[in-house]
Design a protein around this motif. Structure first.
Motif, PDB file in Angstrom:
ATOM      1  N   CYS A  54       1.031  -1.226  -0.096  1.00 21.39           N
ATOM      2  CA  CYS A  54      -0.072  -0.122   0.041  1.00 21.39           C
ATOM      3  C   CYS A  54       0.756   1.259  -0.115  1.00 21.39           C
ATOM      4  O   CYS A  54       0.608   2.205   0.739  1.00 21.39           O
ATOM      5  N   GLY A  55       1.869   0.947  -0.769  1.00 21.78           N
ATOM      6  CA  GLY A  55       2.715   2.409  -0.923  1.00 21.78           C
ATOM      7  C   GLY A  55       3.647   2.592   0.329  1.00 21.78           C
ATOM      8  O   GLY A  55       4.519   3.496   0.428  1.00 21.78           O
ATOM      9  N   ALA A 136      -8.773  -5.668   3.485  1.00 18.63           N
ATOM     10  CA  ALA A 136      -9.834  -4.393   3.028  1.00 18.63           C
ATOM     11  C   ALA A 136      -9.096  -3.299   4.122  1.00 18.63           C
ATOM     12  O   ALA A 136      -8.439  -3.517   5.073  1.00 18.63           O
ATOM     13  N   MET A 137      -9.464  -2.319   3.671  1.00 25.64           N
ATOM     14  CA  MET A 137      -9.075  -0.978   4.368  1.00 25.64           C
ATOM     15  C   MET A 137     -10.106  -0.568   5.225  1.00 25.64           C
ATOM     16  O   MET A 137     -10.309   0.208   6.247  1.00 25.64           O
ATOM     17  N   GLY A 163      -3.687  -8.652  -1.612  1.00 21.81           N
ATOM     18  CA  GLY A 163      -4.259  -8.315  -2.953  1.00 21.81           C
ATOM     19  C   GLY A 163      -4.115  -6.817  -3.370  1.00 21.81           C
ATOM     20  O   GLY A 163      -4.682  -6.578  -4.376  1.00 21.81           O
ATOM     21  N   GLY A 164      -3.435  -6.151  -2.726  1.00 19.11           N
ATOM     22  CA  GLY A 164      -3.347  -4.538  -2.959  1.00 19.11           C
ATOM     23  C   GLY A 164      -4.641  -3.714  -2.909  1.00 19.11           C
ATOM     24  O   GLY A 164      -4.766  -2.913  -3.573  1.00 19.11           O
ATOM     25  N   TRP A 165      -5.581  -4.167  -2.144  1.00 18.94           N
ATOM     26  CA  TRP A 165      -6.757  -3.386  -2.010  1.00 18.94           C
ATOM     27  C   TRP A 165      -6.637  -2.527  -1.133  1.00 18.94           C
ATOM     28  O   TRP A 165      -7.178  -2.504   0.014  1.00 18.94           O
ATOM     29  N   CYS A 166      -5.870  -1.616  -1.672  1.00 18.36           N
ATOM     30  CA  CYS A 166      -5.350  -0.328  -0.502  1.00 18.36           C
ATOM     31  C   CYS A 166      -6.474   0.661  -0.871  1.00 18.36           C
ATOM     32  O   CYS A 166      -6.376   1.570   0.035  1.00 18.36           O
ATOM     33  N   TYR A 174      -6.850  -5.410  -9.382  1.00 23.42           N
ATOM     34  CA  TYR A 174      -6.609  -6.670  -8.763  1.00 23.42           C
ATOM     35  C   TYR A 174      -6.239  -7.705 -10.175  1.00 23.42           C
ATOM     36  O   TYR A 174      -6.971  -7.772 -11.042  1.00 23.42           O
ATOM     37  N   THR A 175      -5.199  -8.615  -9.801  1.00 19.48           N
ATOM     38  CA  THR A 175      -4.771  -9.467 -10.766  1.00 19.48           C
ATOM     39  C   THR A 175      -4.600 -10.660  -9.899  1.00 19.48           C
ATOM     40  O   THR A 175      -4.021 -10.512  -8.675  1.00 19.48           O
TER      41      THR A 175
END
Length: 347
Positions: A54-55, A136-137, A163-166, A174-175
């Motif tokens: 998430c950066g 999840a955020m 999952g990069g669900w940021c 998402y991939t």
């Protein structure tokens, strides 16, 4: 009880659908404890390690030993890595669709929230976790009374989101390969990289086998729905569910609809003419606002009443946990592929 209003966050929408069936009593929960956790002593071989999420850069001087997990796909991912002894607290999982062998491990881990969401701020900070894993955020929304990511970082409880669900935008990006990235990152964080690599290899093999079996076959037109008589809660052309359909030899009839979990009109569903329906299954969560999977399938068939799917009553109940980032969504692709192309799995 009415369905909660939808927000701009894709994951918040799905999590609120789940939590609407439960009573939030997490504030009364006692802090979790874990016997036999590792002591903060000398640095271990191979550490420190740094991963990006998430950066943010997260650095660990030693493997976490007092972990708190959010919604169940985060817990079951750690269980798949053999890390049950590191988990000091988990949230509630109201579904019966546990992965094989995991229910027993789940029952042994202290429950710190009676919903799928992390507990409210005071209870969460009292856990004294040295790592927090979620997909999840939504569970870190300070406006909702939760401890924020920055607050937890400052308390020595770094947060990792699967999952990069940021953000809502990143949820749509998402991939499937992000699941493998997560497993490798968790392998580094917990000092079990070899174990993680074996799991990645097994999952990649399963995915490759499913894709090979459906290769060259005519894609099946699929409607993925979470029910609704109008508008319909469905899955558009971005995100995890769309990726799973494609990998399993299907084509999402709502691929042109922007978004992941969204609302579409009955006219769009009727015109889509699906050949098969995937229904988000919440298993044990039932009630006025949580209809059964057969009931949701019948809603879809009634709307697309002249479609091949309706005529054949062809649907698959897909555990909603598989529609979130984590170890399970790769496994679910084989189930979807076998449903869409059963003859490809007879040999």
């Amino acid at each position: 009880m009415s369905r909660p209003p939808r927000t701009s966050s894709t994951i918040t929408k799905k999590l609120l659908v789940l939590t609407s069936a439960l009573t939030l009593t997490a504030c009364s929960q006692a802090p979790a404890t874990q016997e036999g956790t590792q002591t903060a002593s000398a640095p271990q071989t191979g550490f420190p390690v740094t991963v990006e999420n998430c950066g943010r850069e997260l650095t660990f001087d030693r493997p976490p030993s007092k972990v708190v997990t959010g919604y169940h796909p985060s817990l079951e991912t750690l269980l798949a890595l053999g890390l049950s002894d590191r988990i000091a607290g988990r949230t509630f999982f109201g579904e019966s669709a546990f992965l094989p062998g995991q229910k027993e491990q789940y029952d042994k881990i202290p429950q710190i929230s009676e919903t799928i969401m992390l507990p409210q701020k005071e209870v969460m900070l009292a856990q004294g976790a040295d790592f927090v894993l979620d997909n999840a955020m939504a569970g870190f929304d300070t406006a909702g009374g939760y401890a924020g990511v920055a607050e937890l970082d400052a308390a020595g409880s770094p947060v990792y989101i699967l999952g990069g669900w940021c953000s809502p935008e990143e949820t749509l990006q998402y991939t499937l390969d992000k699941t493998f990235t997560d497993l490798r990152n968790l392998g580094k964080i917990f000092g079990v990289s070899e174990r993680a690599e074996k799991l990645v290899g097994a999952l990649q093999g399963s995915l490759a086998d499913a894709k090979k079996r459906v290769e060259g076959r005519t894609p099946v037109k699929v409607l993925a729905t979470d029910g609704g008589k109008g508008p319909v809660n469905a899955y558009g052309g971005s995100g995890v569910t769309n990726q799973m359909i494609t990998a399993a030899g299907g084509v999402n009839v709502l691929a042109d609809v922007k978004g992941d979990y969204t609302e579409v009109s009955v006219e769009e569903v009727s015109a889509a003419q699906p050949e098969a329906v995937l229904v988000s299954d919440y298993a044990t969560l039932r009630g006025e606002d949580m209809p059964s999977s057969p009931a949701k399938a019948e809603e879809a068939f009634a709307i697309a009443k002249n479609s091949p799917a309706a005529k054949e009553k062809r649907y698959l109940a897909l555990p909603v946990a598989a529609q979130h980032p984590g170890y399970r969504n790769i496994l679910a692709i084989t189930d979807i592929a076998a449903f869409l192309h059963p003859d490809a799995f007879t040999r």
